[in-house]
Design a protein around this motif. Sequence first.
Motif: not given
Length: 105
Positions: A44-45, A50-54, A22-25, A77-78
Amino acid sequence: MTVEQLEEARRTAPIAAGQNLYNLAARDHEDVVDHTAEHGIAFLPFFPVAMGGHAGLSSPVGAVAAELGITPAQAALAWLLRRSPNLVPIPGTGSAAHLAENMGR
């Protein structure tokens, strides 16, 4: 973990926390985040930043971060911390400098 799996587990024993990607992307588990919040269960996400282009400086998150004077990781994180009071992001870090960045210092 799905809401149904969580409820099945709760019929067997008290559940203190759960973890999903779970994250923004990656928001496929919005229902689990909401359900755990309603029942006082920590979430706990996994991969909270997120990794990569995001996560890049030229991404939409990077643009928001630049406006705020923070890094894309700090913005991600915020967002998690604001999303729900039961979210407990634990970002990985490989250095003291990266830890300080994640903490907003």
